[in-house]
Design a protein around this motif. Structure first.
Motif, PDB file in Angstrom:
ATOM      1  N   ALA B  26       0.841  -1.214   0.000  1.00  0.00           N
ATOM      2  CA  ALA B  26       0.000   0.000   0.000  1.00  0.00           C
ATOM      3  C   ALA B  26       0.868   1.253   0.000  1.00  0.00           C
ATOM      4  O   ALA B  26       0.615   2.199  -0.754  1.00  0.00           O
ATOM      5  N   VAL B  36      -4.542   4.837  -2.577  1.00  0.00           N
ATOM      6  CA  VAL B  36      -4.747   3.479  -2.086  1.00  0.00           C
ATOM      7  C   VAL B  36      -5.795   3.476  -0.994  1.00  0.00           C
ATOM      8  O   VAL B  36      -5.663   4.154   0.023  1.00  0.00           O
ATOM      9  N   ILE B  37      -6.843   2.705  -1.229  1.00  0.00           N
ATOM     10  CA  ILE B  37      -7.856   2.539  -0.193  1.00  0.00           C
ATOM     11  C   ILE B  37      -7.553   1.236   0.511  1.00  0.00           C
ATOM     12  O   ILE B  37      -7.583   0.154  -0.096  1.00  0.00           O
ATOM     13  N   TYR B  38      -7.193   1.348   1.771  1.00  0.00           N
ATOM     14  CA  TYR B  38      -6.836   0.156   2.528  1.00  0.00           C
ATOM     15  C   TYR B  38      -7.961  -0.147   3.504  1.00  0.00           C
ATOM     16  O   TYR B  38      -8.310   0.683   4.334  1.00  0.00           O
ATOM     17  N   THR B  39      -8.551  -1.320   3.364  1.00  0.00           N
ATOM     18  CA  THR B  39      -9.743  -1.577   4.160  1.00  0.00           C
ATOM     19  C   THR B  39      -9.520  -2.516   5.340  1.00  0.00           C
ATOM     20  O   THR B  39     -10.471  -2.891   6.013  1.00  0.00           O
ATOM     21  N   GLY B  40      -8.275  -2.918   5.563  1.00  0.00           N
ATOM     22  CA  GLY B  40      -8.019  -3.710   6.758  1.00  0.00           C
ATOM     23  C   GLY B  40      -8.374  -5.182   6.602  1.00  0.00           C
ATOM     24  O   GLY B  40      -8.587  -5.699   5.513  1.00  0.00           O
ATOM     25  N   GLN B  43     -12.061  -9.016   5.440  1.00  0.00           N
ATOM     26  CA  GLN B  43     -13.076  -8.589   4.487  1.00  0.00           C
ATOM     27  C   GLN B  43     -13.663  -9.802   3.762  1.00  0.00           C
ATOM     28  O   GLN B  43     -12.941 -10.715   3.393  1.00  0.00           O
ATOM     29  N   GLN B  47     -17.829  -7.630   0.615  1.00  0.00           N
ATOM     30  CA  GLN B  47     -17.375  -6.327   1.107  1.00  0.00           C
ATOM     31  C   GLN B  47     -16.326  -5.732   0.169  1.00  0.00           C
ATOM     32  O   GLN B  47     -16.332  -4.536  -0.109  1.00  0.00           O
ATOM     33  N   THR B  51     -16.945  -2.256  -1.799  1.00  0.00           N
ATOM     34  CA  THR B  51     -16.000  -1.162  -1.558  1.00  0.00           C
ATOM     35  C   THR B  51     -15.354  -0.722  -2.868  1.00  0.00           C
ATOM     36  O   THR B  51     -15.222   0.474  -3.138  1.00  0.00           O
TER      37      THR B  51
END
Lengths: 336, 130
Positions: B26, B36-40, B43, B47, B51
């Motif tokens: 990332a 960068v979308i970091y969603t943890g 998931q 999801q 997202t």
């Protein structure tokens, strides 16, 4: 591009996201769609949530979303994170705290980088608010990191601005910057289980120079409910002024959230009953309109100039033959 | 503002809790100018896809070290296909045995970047596909 507007009005999530992307990249393709969507916007309630980094805004927003969903509202969220001025990239991580809502059709979350342009961010955020509004989201939360002018800009687009602080962030009094103090309608002291929460609350109260009621709840104490008749005292005979409210929360433990959402509701009612809501709507429209007009004028003029002409003026300015004001007059003379 | 940025979703599906690799990637993508979308962690494929839609990403980068790649990754690709979003590039990293790489590619994963891959390779690959 009319098609994208229709798709959005028809509930197409991807179309919403694609239009937001066009808006962010300042594509002229977005303008047509935005014109169509304008008629369908104006219904959403817009709440700005700002405050220094590390105050738990994203966690708080996650809980606020939950509470609004319980109250039957649909929610749109714009989460802004800083873009690196060096690489132009961004790590957009606010969403991590909100992922429990990611498959809820009643919630739409969009992460946005500041992308290095103050005015640009405010414009993109405003257009995105309009898109989410037209899409049908009843509550729109805009999260920004409150360390700069951009946040104050975005606050101008919100009906209610919530400022989030935490105890122990260095010198508490200094930590609250003047600009933020002036734009806050509601002040949240998050992580209120930490030492210094009460002290911060009294300092805030003093700075706001008001006798506001502090709503606090901890896991042990009982909730002090807001008075049934939330009548505001006038400081001048014929004026109803909103006294900023201070609310203590512990976002990660879901404490104080109901009180916060109730306070936002109270602010909304205040705006409505005093006519300030319509006033705000007009102010917001005026700011947006004037920005677009200014941008168009600038574009019109710059399109008609060659790079050589501008460089010529810069040369004269640097060699002190012309000062910037006279240079600007000369440049604009051809348009008069 | 004024230019189009490459937007990448970095996601960790399933039960695996090791995210250092995902975070390294990332950061590398951010340093290369991408958003960068970091969603943890944890998931689900649903999801991840939802997202990806809301964030209008060009690429989904999935990190799996738990061995569940043959189930979770094709599921992501399948969901994208069902929702007419096969244009979103899906790449992955983590612990993926050599033998499974072909199968993943057949299922629609564009490329696999295992441990030790220079982050520059991932950056260049993404840029070449845009």
């Amino acid at each position: 591009m009319e098609n994208i507007a229709d798709r959005i009005l028809g509930g197409d999530v991807r179309a919403v996201a694609q239009l937001i992307t066009l808006v962010e990249s300042e594509s002229s393709k977005a303008v047509k769609a935005l014109s169509i969507l304008h008629k369908h916007a104006g219904k959403a309630y817009i709440i700005g949530i700002t405050g220094p980094p590390g105050t738990g805004k994203s966690t708080l927003i996650n809980q606020i979303i939950k509470e609004y969903r319980k109250r039957g509202k649909t929610v749109g969220v714009i989460a802004v994170d800083p873009t690196s001025p060096f690489s132009g990239g961004a790590l957009l991580g606010d969403r991590i705290r909100m992922q429990e809502h990611s498959t809820d059709k009643g919630v739409f979350i969009r992460s946005m980088g500041t992308r290095g342009s103050l005015g640009g961010l405010a414009k993109a955020a405003n257009d995105t608010i309009k898109i989410l509004d037209a899409f049908g989201k009843q509550i729109i939360l805009v999260e920004t990191v409150g360390v700069g002018q951009a946040e104050v800009e975005i606050a101008k687009s919100a009906h209610t601005t919530v400022v989030v602080e935490v105890p122990g962030l260095g010198d508490d009094v200094q930590a609250i910057k003047a600009g933020i103090l002036e734009i806050g309608d509601i002040f949240v002291i998050n992580k209120a289980d930490r030492d210094g929460a009460d002290k911060l609350a009294s300092e805030l109260e003093m700075m706001l120079d008001i006798g506001s009621t502090i709503y606090s709840t901890t896991q042990d104490s009982t909730l002090r409910a807001p008075p049934k008749n939330f009548r505001l005292q006038s400081i001048r005979k014929n004026e109803n002024v909103w006294r900023p409210v201070i609310i203590k929360t512990i976002a990660k433990d879901d404490v104080g959230i109901i009180e916060l959402v109730d306070a936002i509701q109270k602010h909304f009612e205040y705006l409505k009953t005093t006519g300030r809501y319509e006033q705000r709507v007009r102010e917001i429209a005026k700011i947006e309109f004037m920005e677009i007009v200014k941008q168009n004028i600038a574009n019109y003029i710059f399109e008609k100039l060659s790079k050589g002409e501008i460089d010529g003026f810069i040369e004269k300015i640097v060699t002190r033959q012309l000062d910037p004001y006279s240079a600007a007059d000369k440049l604009l003379a051809k348009f008069k | 503002m004024g230019d189009k940025k490459i937007r990448v979703l970095v996601a960790k599906p399933g039960l695996n809790g090791h995210d250092r690799g995902a975070k390294v990637v990332a950061r590398a993508l951010r340093d290369a100018g991408m958003e960068v979308i970091y969603t943890g962690l944890h998931q689900t494929p649903e999801q991840i896809v939802e997202t990806a839609f809301q964030e209008d990403v060009n690429v989904i980068g999935v990190s799996i070290l738990s061995g569940a790649h043959l189930t979770l990754l094709p599921k992501v690709v399948q969901l994208l296909k069902e929702r007419s979003a096969a244009d979103i590039l899906v790449i992955c990293g983590g612990i993926i045995p050599e033998d499974d790489i072909q199968e993943l590619k057949k299922a629609g994963i564009a490329e696999v970047f295992g441990p030790g891959t220079p982050t520059a390779d991932i950056v260049n690959y993404i840029k070449s596909k845009m």
